[in-house]
Motif scaffolding. Structure first.
Motif, short mmCIF file in Angstrom:
data_model
loop_
_atom_site.label_atom_id
_atom_site.label_comp_id
_atom_site.label_asym_id
_atom_site.label_seq_id
_atom_site.Cartn_x
_atom_site.Cartn_y
_atom_site.Cartn_z
N ILE A 104 17.32 72.70 74.81
CA ILE A 104 18.39 73.76 74.72
C ILE A 104 19.82 72.96 74.64
O ILE A 104 20.05 72.00 75.76
N LEU A 105 20.42 73.20 73.87
CA LEU A 105 21.92 72.93 73.66
C LEU A 105 22.59 74.39 73.58
O LEU A 105 22.38 75.24 72.86
N VAL A 106 23.71 74.66 74.66
CA VAL A 106 24.25 75.87 74.66
C VAL A 106 25.94 75.57 74.70
O VAL A 106 26.27 74.57 75.29
N GLU A 107 26.53 76.60 73.90
CA GLU A 107 27.96 76.49 73.50
C GLU A 107 28.48 76.72 75.09
O GLU A 107 27.93 77.30 75.98
N LYS A 108 29.76 76.49 75.38
CA LYS A 108 30.32 76.52 76.52
C LYS A 108 30.72 77.96 76.64
O LYS A 108 31.01 78.50 75.56
N PRO A 109 30.69 78.87 77.49
CA PRO A 109 30.50 78.39 79.20
C PRO A 109 29.12 78.31 79.18
O PRO A 109 28.36 79.33 78.31
N PHE A 110 28.66 77.70 80.06
CA PHE A 110 27.03 77.81 80.56
C PHE A 110 26.57 79.26 80.46
O PHE A 110 25.75 79.53 79.68
N THR A 111 27.17 79.85 81.48
CA THR A 111 26.81 81.32 81.72
C THR A 111 28.05 81.99 82.06
O THR A 111 29.20 81.21 82.43
N THR A 112 28.13 83.39 82.23
CA THR A 112 29.16 83.95 82.66
C THR A 112 29.13 84.59 84.42
O THR A 112 29.62 85.64 84.64
N SER A 113 27.88 84.29 85.00
CA SER A 113 27.57 84.81 86.21
C SER A 113 26.85 83.61 86.91
O SER A 113 26.09 82.91 86.27
N VAL A 114 27.08 83.35 88.28
CA VAL A 114 26.28 82.49 88.89
C VAL A 114 24.83 82.64 89.08
O VAL A 114 24.24 81.99 88.85
N GLU A 115 24.44 83.97 89.23
CA GLU A 115 22.99 84.38 89.20
C GLU A 115 22.34 83.80 87.88
O GLU A 115 21.41 83.38 87.93
N GLU A 116 23.05 84.48 86.75
CA GLU A 116 22.59 83.95 85.57
C GLU A 116 22.14 82.25 85.42
O GLU A 116 21.40 81.85 84.90
N ALA A 117 23.21 81.54 85.79
CA ALA A 117 23.27 80.11 85.98
C ALA A 117 22.41 79.54 86.93
O ALA A 117 21.44 78.74 86.23
N ASP A 118 22.01 80.28 87.89
CA ASP A 118 21.28 79.65 88.79
C ASP A 118 19.49 79.85 88.10
O ASP A 118 18.62 79.15 88.30
N ARG A 119 19.60 81.06 87.56
CA ARG A 119 18.20 81.31 86.82
C ARG A 119 18.03 80.60 85.88
O ARG A 119 16.92 79.96 85.63
N ALA A 120 19.18 80.19 85.01
CA ALA A 120 18.88 79.22 83.74
C ALA A 120 18.43 77.82 84.29
O ALA A 120 17.57 77.10 83.69
#
Length: 349
Positions: A104-120
């Motif tokens: 996975i290469l993802v454009e910034k930002p990584f996510t827009t919530s910590v919950e989603e970031a932790d899941r990812a």
């Protein structure tokens, strides 16, 4: 050469990429990838089929159009995906891509919530895939040199970073500006840079926002945001973002970073990038450090960052930018937006 895809191992000397999103950033990624001999874009999917077909047909070996993300992720001829969708869609897409065993290469930002970031992050680490958020500024020569220079300047004391856009960006370039903010879109780059330069994490923020001009134009998002950040080691930093500069400004982006340490200071002013252009219509500073085509070959920090990701996929090495550090950028921005809402300082999760 060994390519790891989830729990499987594929012997290959070529990385087969799928592009998700055929807008400005999808086309930018495709251009950067087009110069890599060991990369082939095999599939493209986008919200509109016409945009996907146009981008797919433009590849050096025409790619197929996938009906949707699930179709692309199910393909045997896709080893890695680049996610160039609007900010708020990244999290779920990364989880689905990791579970499908795709790098996975993802454009910034990584996510827009910590919950989603932790899941990812959890899905990526569980699947064993290579993943990186495209904070390409780490490959701008001046920033990379600054990282080396601050190592000899003692403890960080105070930093400041601004990244301001012309009003063209939220009113004409982005159709989804009302679903993000200038801080998510712009300061995410600067927070990643400052965290990297200081080599520390932000623990507390206080942020303010100004609404007015863009709301009057029918775009429900702040004109400007300022974030005051405190690091665990005691350093402080200010992150400024705005996107209401007039379109007559000589660059679309006004970018500046400074970091003062106990024994010295570094400053990087990127408003001018060595070229000045004057015509009968405008006076401008053309941008060339992030994206350019030189003698017919894609070049610049954007291409260099993508090349690094490709190398990591093909060798199994971990990227310079970890998904955990990108998660921390999301945490700073989430806390900042909560601070704007409550008008109170917020701890960073």
């Amino acid at each position: 050469m060994e390519l790891r895809t989830g729990q499987d191992h594929l012997m290959s000397d070529q990385l087969r990429m799928g592009i998700v999103g055929a807008g400005i950033m999808g086309r930018g990624n495709a251009l950067a990838l087009s110069g890599e001999r060991d990369v082939v874009v095999t599939a493209v999917t986008s919200r509109t089929r016409d945009a996907a077909q146009s981008l797919a047909a433009a590849q050096k070996t025409p790619a197929r159009v996938a009906e949707n993300l699930d179709d692309l992720l199910a393909a045997d001829d896709v080893d890695a995906v680049v996610l160039t969708t609007p900010d708020h869609l990244h999290g779920d897409m990364m989880v689905r891509a990791a579970e499908a065993g795709k790098h996975i290469l993802v454009e910034k930002p990584f996510t827009t919530s910590v919950e989603e970031a932790d899941r990812a992050v959890a899905a990526i680490r569980s699947a064993g895939v290579v993943a990186m958020c495209l904070f390409n500024h780490r490959w701008v020569p001046a920033y990379a040199q600054a990282k080396e220079l601050v190592a000899d300047l003692g403890a960080a004391v105070v930093g400041y970073a601004r990244k301001d856009d012309t009003i063209y960006v939220p009113t004409k370039m982005l159709s989804w500006a009302d679903k993000t903010t200038c801080a998510w879109f712009l300061s995410s780059h600067d927070i990643d840079l400052m965290n990297w330069l200081i080599d520390d994490r932000v623990v507390r923020v206080y942020a303010t926002a100004r609404y007015g001009r863009l709301c009057d134009l029918g775009v429900d998002t702040p004109d400007a945001i300022q974030i005051q950040a405190e690091y665990s080691g005691g350093a402080t930093a200010t992150f400024e973002s705005a996107w209401i500069y007039p379109e007559t400004f000589p660059t679309m982006v006004d970018s500046y970073v400074t970091l003062a340490c106990e024994q010295g200071v570094v400053q990087i002013d990127r408003q001018k990038e060595n070229v000045v252009l004057a015509t009968e219509k405008a006076y401008a500073y053309p941008r060339n450090l992030l994206q350019r085509v030189m003698h017919g070959i894609p070049a610049g920090a954007y291409r260099d960052a993508i090349r690094h990701f490709v190398d990591c996929c093909l060798t199994g090495a971990q990227p310079l930018i970890t998904v955990e550090s990108s998660r921390d950028v999301t945490a700073v921005l989430e806390a900042a937006h909560e601070s704007i809402r409550t008008r109170q300082p917020m701890d960073v999760r």
